[in-house]
Write an enzyme that holds these catalytic residues in place. Structure first.
Site, PDB file in Angstrom:
ATOM      1  N   ARG A  18     -58.389  53.725  82.546  1.00 28.02           N
ATOM      2  CA  ARG A  18     -59.237  55.198  83.086  1.00 28.02           C
ATOM      3  C   ARG A  18     -58.684  55.561  84.634  1.00 28.02           C
ATOM      4  NH1 ARG A  18     -64.855  54.033  84.589  1.00 28.02           N
ATOM      5  NH2 ARG A  18     -64.161  51.836  84.558  1.00 28.02           N
ATOM      6  N   ASN A  36     -65.076  55.431  79.869  1.00 21.96           N
ATOM      7  CA  ASN A  36     -65.164  54.606  78.853  1.00 21.96           C
ATOM      8  C   ASN A  36     -66.053  54.926  77.857  1.00 21.96           C
ATOM      9  OD1 ASN A  36     -63.053  53.070  80.008  1.00 21.96           O
ATOM     10  ND2 ASN A  36     -64.534  51.616  80.947  1.00 21.96           N
TER      11      ASN A  36
END
Length: 93
Positions: A18, A36
Site C-alpha cells: 500500500r 487493504n
C-alpha cells in the site's frame, strides 16, 4: 483525466505494498487512495492523466517487477470509473 480502481491479489498485505503504491502514485502526481481489503487484496483508486495511470498500473502488475515492488501480485482487476474533479492528494488507509 481518467480514474481507475485497481484491485490486486496475492501476497500484498503486511509487506508495504500500500505504502509503495502510494509513493508511486504521488510521484506520478495522481490523486486517490490505497487501502487493504478484508479479503487480503489491496484496492488502489487513482485519478489523473492516462499516461500516469498507465505507468501506475504497469508498476503494480508487471511480472517480474522491475520497480522493487514489495510482495507478490498474482492477479488484478481494473475498473474505469467516473472522475471526481475535487480530489486532492494521495493517501493510504
Amino acid at each position: 483525466m481518467e480514474r481507475a480502481v485497481i484491485v490486486v491479489d496475492g501476497y500484498v498485505q503486511g509487506v508495504g505494498f500500500r505504502w509503495w503504491a502510494t509513493s508511486v502514485a504521488r510521484e506520478l502526481r495522481l490523486t486517490g487512495r490505497a487501502e487493504n481489503l478484508s479479503d487480503g487484496r489491496v484496492r488502489v483508486d487513482a485519478q489523473g492523466s492516462t499516461e500516469a495511470l498507465g505507468s501506475l498500473i504497469r508498476a503494480m502488475t508487471e511480472q517480474p517487477t522491475r520497480t522493487g515492488r514489495p510482495g507478490r501480485v498474482t492477479g488484478h482487476e481494473i475498473d474505469w470509473v467516473e472522475v471526481e474533479p475535487a480530489r486532492k492528494g494521495f493517501s493510504a488507509y
